[in-house]
Design a protein around this motif. Structure first.
Motif, PDB file in Angstrom:
ATOM      1  N   ILE A 132     -35.397  -3.136  16.590  1.00 38.94           N
ATOM      2  CA  ILE A 132     -35.896  -1.943  15.910  1.00 38.94           C
ATOM      3  C   ILE A 132     -37.412  -1.908  16.104  1.00 38.94           C
ATOM      4  N   PHE A 133     -37.904  -0.859  16.759  1.00 35.90           N
ATOM      5  CA  PHE A 133     -39.339  -0.716  16.995  1.00 35.90           C
ATOM      6  C   PHE A 133     -39.919   0.327  16.035  1.00 35.90           C
ATOM      7  N   GLY A 134     -41.158   0.099  15.619  1.00 37.65           N
ATOM      8  CA  GLY A 134     -41.870   1.118  14.857  1.00 37.65           C
ATOM      9  C   GLY A 134     -41.618   1.104  13.360  1.00 37.65           C
ATOM     10  N   VAL A 135     -40.926   0.088  12.851  1.00 38.37           N
ATOM     11  CA  VAL A 135     -40.683   0.011  11.403  1.00 38.37           C
ATOM     12  C   VAL A 135     -41.158  -1.344  10.885  1.00 38.37           C
ATOM     13  N   GLY A 136     -42.138  -1.328   9.990  1.00 37.05           N
ATOM     14  CA  GLY A 136     -42.673  -2.576   9.443  1.00 37.05           C
ATOM     15  C   GLY A 136     -41.940  -3.029   8.188  1.00 37.05           C
ATOM     16  N   SER A 137     -41.166  -2.143   7.597  1.00 33.72           N
ATOM     17  CA  SER A 137     -40.510  -2.420   6.318  1.00 33.72           C
ATOM     18  C   SER A 137     -39.485  -3.548   6.415  1.00 33.72           C
ATOM     19  N   PRO A 138     -39.397  -4.359   5.349  1.00 36.37           N
ATOM     20  CA  PRO A 138     -38.374  -5.423   5.350  1.00 36.37           C
ATOM     21  C   PRO A 138     -36.955  -4.872   5.379  1.00 36.37           C
ATOM     22  N   TYR A 139     -36.780  -3.591   5.009  1.00 39.81           N
ATOM     23  CA  TYR A 139     -35.427  -3.018   5.059  1.00 39.81           C
ATOM     24  C   TYR A 139     -34.883  -3.010   6.495  1.00 39.81           C
TER      25      TYR A 139
END
Ligand code: ATP
Ligand code: MG
Length: 422
Positions: A132-139
């Motif tokens: 998953i690229f572009g998402v920093g969230s732990p979710y």
């Protein structure tokens, strides 16, 4: 003359096993699709520099496991030891982030590492990768873990256990590194030669050493989680809260540092008892710094790799191997019967029905033997008498019952009979 054998650590996946691989792959792509991942297919050969820069010079993979060679024009090339670096390379090369930085990819294929071959450890092995690229969230990390748990459940793996840890970030990891080095200073004589070297190059890697003496010596090493900065702490807390809310049982494993340099914050592994010493069936984590290291913009990313060979071993152990056979075998006796039946065979095959026949004129007995060996469900018998009557005999291989089949409408009748019982 001795016959040529495959290379040590490289194995063949024979048809019986390949059928299982196909069914695992089908389940995996269904699950990945439902979670919004799309396939990306990449070369297995890349510039050596890509792996040296991403995986890290001071890792086992880059130091001693890569298949690297110079090609005829002098370029230094490497058979990929893992997929993430190449997926990131493609994402940056095609500037996909400029249209939409948020991308979810998967890829399935062979990886190459010159490790010591043993059960569950090969020099060419296969992985299913998801990123998953572009998402920093732990979710995003949690979504990867849920997807792994779901896939393993669907495949009937019942004892899969997620292990999670946080490696912190460049802001807080140096504190841990110092504490770890202080701790190791008093235990030097118990470390292996590799770990003594790792103290200079990459001390965290010592926690991942598989040598029993080193594991023993580092048993009470300081826990990384105690050194996390506020942001990393909160990231890890949200991850745990989300896993709890989903009812996913996990273990916090302070030693889980993983064998590649690019990880930051979340790392995870799925362990199962079915594998013996090679207990990890999948591993992954967050690698927020990798895009920048490879010359791209500062884009967060997270991903995992499933060891396909190990997964197939677990799934195979859980079920007996059954070899499916053709739906119908055409036993055509004599040249005339063969000439008549061959177009039926082609028509059945083209309509998606597995039908088979012998292309030689053999006795009924040996044709029936062949049908039995293939595991055919039914056999259409056409000899001289059947040709004369323009009616074949369709025998059920289980019940031994026979029904007449008009040869003028052989294909339609066969389809009807085969369809009628599945
Ligand atoms: P290990 O600790 O077992 O060496 P790893 O941390 O090196 O694994 P990764 O590079 O994260 O493994 O790869 C992810 C998965 O790929 C592993 O969990 C494992 O199932 C599988 N894998 C890794 N190396 C091999 C190999 N040489 N042969 C077969 N499968 C492998
Ligand atoms: Mg390894």
């Amino acid at each position: 003359m001795t016959s040529i054998r495959s290379i040590k650590g490289f194995k063949d996946i024979l048809p019986g096993e390949a059928a299982l691989w196909q069914s695992i792959e089908k389940t995996a792509t269904e699950v990945l699709g439902a979670f919004g991942f799309r396939e990306i297919r990449l070369p297995i050969l890349e510039k050596t520099e890509l792996f040296a820069r991403s995986i890290g010079e001071a890792t086992d993979i880059v130091e001693k496991e890569m298949y690297t060679f110079t090609d005829r024009s002098g370029d230094l090339l490497t058979l990929r030891p893992e997929a993430t670096a190449a997926v990131v390379r493609a994402y940056l090369q095609h500037k996909i982030y400029a249209q939409d930085p948020v991308q979810k990819y998967y890829t399935i294929g062979p990886m190459f590492r010159r490790e010591r071959p043993q059960k569950g450890r090969y020099r060419q092995f296969y992985q299913i990768n998801a990123e998953i690229f572009g998402v920093g969230s732990p979710y995003a990390d949690v979504q990867l873990i849920v997807m792994l748990v779901d896939l393993l459940e669907r495949l009937g793996v019942t004892d899969a256990q997620p292990h999670v840890n946080s490696l912190g970030c460049p802001a807080c990891r140096p504190d841990f590194r110092r504490a770890l080095l202080d701790f190791l200073a008093a235990r030097e004589e118990r470390l292996c030669a590799d770990c003594l070297r790792r103290r200079e190059t990459n001390p965290l890697r010592i926690l991942d050493c598989k040598v029993p003496g080193c594991r023993e010596a580092t048993r009470d090493a300081p826990a990384l989680s105690r050194f996390l900065c506020a942001e990393c702490r909160s990231h890890f807390d949200i991850l745990q809260g989300a896993l709890d809310a989903l009812g996913i049982a996990y273990l916090i494993d302070n030693r889980l540092v993983r064998g590649l340099d690019y990880y930051s914050r979340t790392t995870f592994e799925i362990q199962t008892s079915a594998l013996g010493a090679q207990s990890a069936v999948a591993g992954g984590g967050r690698y927020d710094g990798l895009m920048k290291t490879l010359g791209g913009p500062d884009i967060p990313a997270t991903g995992f790799a499933i060891g396909f060979d190990r997964l197939a071993e677990i799934v195979a152990a859980g079920k007996g191997t059954e070899t499916p056979g053709p739906l119908v075998f055409i036993a055509a006796l004599g040249a005339e019967a063969q000439a008549r039946a061959f177009p039926w065979l082609a028509a059945l095959n083209r309509s998606g029905i597995w039908a088979d026949m012998l292309f030689e004129d053999k006795s009924l007995k040996s044709q029936m033997k062949r049908a039995g060996k293939l595991g055919a469900r039914k056999v259409l018998i056409i000899g001289e008498n059947e040709l004369a009557a323009n009616t074949g005999q369709l025998r059920d291989m289980t019940t031994r019952e026979q029904v007449p089949v008009s040869l003028d409408r052989a294909v339609e009748e066969l389809r009807r009979h085969l369809g009628a019982d599945g």
